[in-house]
Scaffold this motif. Structure first.
Motif, PDB file in Angstrom:
ATOM      1  N   VAL A  72      -1.028  -6.171   1.037  1.00  0.00           N
ATOM      2  CA  VAL A  72       0.369  -5.893   0.707  1.00  0.00           C
ATOM      3  C   VAL A  72       0.526  -4.432   0.300  1.00  0.00           C
ATOM      4  O   VAL A  72      -0.450  -3.777  -0.072  1.00  0.00           O
ATOM      5  N   THR A  73       1.739  -3.946   0.371  1.00  0.00           N
ATOM      6  CA  THR A  73       2.000  -2.559  -0.015  1.00  0.00           C
ATOM      7  C   THR A  73       2.595  -2.526  -1.429  1.00  0.00           C
ATOM      8  O   THR A  73       3.005  -3.557  -1.973  1.00  0.00           O
ATOM      9  N   GLU A  74       2.666  -1.325  -1.989  1.00  0.00           N
ATOM     10  CA  GLU A  74       3.258  -1.168  -3.321  1.00  0.00           C
ATOM     11  C   GLU A  74       4.715  -1.639  -3.305  1.00  0.00           C
ATOM     12  O   GLU A  74       5.215  -2.181  -4.285  1.00  0.00           O
ATOM     13  N   GLU A  75       5.400  -1.437  -2.181  1.00  0.00           N
ATOM     14  CA  GLU A  75       6.791  -1.900  -2.049  1.00  0.00           C
ATOM     15  C   GLU A  75       6.877  -3.412  -2.264  1.00  0.00           C
ATOM     16  O   GLU A  75       7.761  -3.901  -2.967  1.00  0.00           O
ATOM     17  N   HIS A  76       5.957  -4.163  -1.617  1.00  0.00           N
ATOM     18  CA  HIS A  76       5.958  -5.623  -1.793  1.00  0.00           C
ATOM     19  C   HIS A  76       5.706  -5.983  -3.247  1.00  0.00           C
ATOM     20  O   HIS A  76       6.354  -6.873  -3.805  1.00  0.00           O
ATOM     21  N   ILE A  77       4.745  -5.278  -3.848  1.00  0.00           N
ATOM     22  CA  ILE A  77       4.329  -5.619  -5.216  1.00  0.00           C
ATOM     23  C   ILE A  77       5.496  -5.447  -6.188  1.00  0.00           C
ATOM     24  O   ILE A  77       5.764  -6.306  -7.029  1.00  0.00           O
ATOM     25  N   ILE A  78       6.226  -4.338  -6.041  1.00  0.00           N
ATOM     26  CA  ILE A  78       7.360  -4.080  -6.933  1.00  0.00           C
ATOM     27  C   ILE A  78       8.510  -5.033  -6.598  1.00  0.00           C
ATOM     28  O   ILE A  78       9.074  -5.671  -7.486  1.00  0.00           O
ATOM     29  N   ALA A  79       8.817  -5.162  -5.310  1.00  0.00           N
ATOM     30  CA  ALA A  79       9.984  -5.967  -4.911  1.00  0.00           C
ATOM     31  C   ALA A  79       9.816  -7.424  -5.335  1.00  0.00           C
ATOM     32  O   ALA A  79      10.781  -8.072  -5.738  1.00  0.00           O
ATOM     33  N   PHE A  80       8.598  -7.948  -5.237  1.00  0.00           N
ATOM     34  CA  PHE A  80       8.397  -9.358  -5.571  1.00  0.00           C
ATOM     35  C   PHE A  80       7.987  -9.563  -7.025  1.00  0.00           C
ATOM     36  O   PHE A  80       7.687 -10.688  -7.437  1.00  0.00           O
TER      37      PHE A  80
END
Ligand code: UDP
Length: 253
Positions: free
Chosen positions: A132-140
């Motif tokens: 996963v990317t940092e975007e996924h980690i923050i968004a979820f």
């Protein structure tokens, strides 16, 4: 005596409620699994070796000021650790191309990377732990930006420490995985290294011969896994001697 309470049983370890609040007993099993538990075996002695090796790495990290969950080893297979709230990410650090990175990007195994590369995988066996990317980690909401910054800083410090220790005994640290947990000290929350650090979660190649001294021996049927882990423990001087003590690492010059 009352039976202690089981908190969680994973593939290679069991967690029991610890003797004091905020502590957990981590028991190392002999079970080896790979490919999301499609390949399984029992490797006699693996749990004992990983308990010792994880103690060695985690206590070394504690000593240089990299916080970990490790408190003390209790016996051959168990250690007392701090209870943490695990962040549901596997943090992988790579120094040399191997495994899934080589496959995904077509980079030959053994290629030195221009800088350490950090990757995050979402811990979910039913999904096969996807990248996963940092975007996924923050968004979820698995972690916030500050956690990500802290995780990267921790991962790089662990990498420098482990790479140096391994180099000292003639072993190349190709890559490794750590898990990170949240703890509260009074009102302050911070992140610490949790789970285990052992040849189950690292790639370790002998510098002189290229021999693999990690779980790839099991994944790829390259020989006896316990022999490989014993070699790592022997070089680091963490092989339990008959008297129960250890010798410490013998540096390779
Ligand atoms: N790793 C791990 N647990 C996992 C996945 C990977 O400990 O569930 C470790 C693995 O031992 C290696 C590093 O993380 O040291 C990078 O693994 P990779 O992504 O190359 O995956 P693999 O090829 O092991 O499937």
């Amino acid at each position: 005596m009352a039976r202690r309470k089981l908190i969680y049983e994973g593939k290679a370890k069991i967690l029991y409620e610890g003797p004091e609040p905020g502590t957990v007993v981590q028991y190392f099993k002999d079970d080896a699994t790979a490919f999301n538990a499609e390949k399984k075996d029992v490797i006699e002695g693996k749990g004992v070796l990983n308990n010792r090796l994880s103690e060695f790495f985690m206590s070394g990290l504690n000593q240089i000021g990299v916080p970990t969950h490790f408190i003390r080893r209790l016996n051959m297979r168990e250690q007392l650790v701090r209870s943490v709230e695990i962040i549901p990410l596997e943090v992988v650090v790579r120094n040399v191309a191997a495994g899934s990175l080589s496959k995904r990007l077509g980079i030959e195994e053994g290629t030195q990377l221009p800088r350490p590369i950090i990757e995050f995988y979402y811990k979910d066996d039913s999904l096969g732990d996807p990248l996963v990317t940092e975007e996924h980690i923050i968004a979820f909401g698995w972690a916030v930006q500050q956690d990500l910054d802290d995780m990267v800083a921790l991962a790089l410090r662990v990498n420098d420490f482990l790479s140096g220790v391994m180099l000292g005994v003639g072993i190349r640290l190709v890559d490794f995985k750590i898990e990170i947990g949240r703890v509260w000290d009074n009102d302050f929350q911070r992140l610490i290294v949790a789970d285990e650090i052992s040849p189950d979660s690292c790639r370790l190649w002998d510098i002189a011969t290229g021999r693999k001294l990690d779980k790839d021996v099991f994944r790829r049927d390259l020989g006896d896994l316990a022999d490989a882990y014993t070699e790592v423990a022997r070089r680091l001087g963490v092989m339990p001697k008959s008297g129960g003590g250890t010798t410490g690492p013998k540096l390779v010059h």
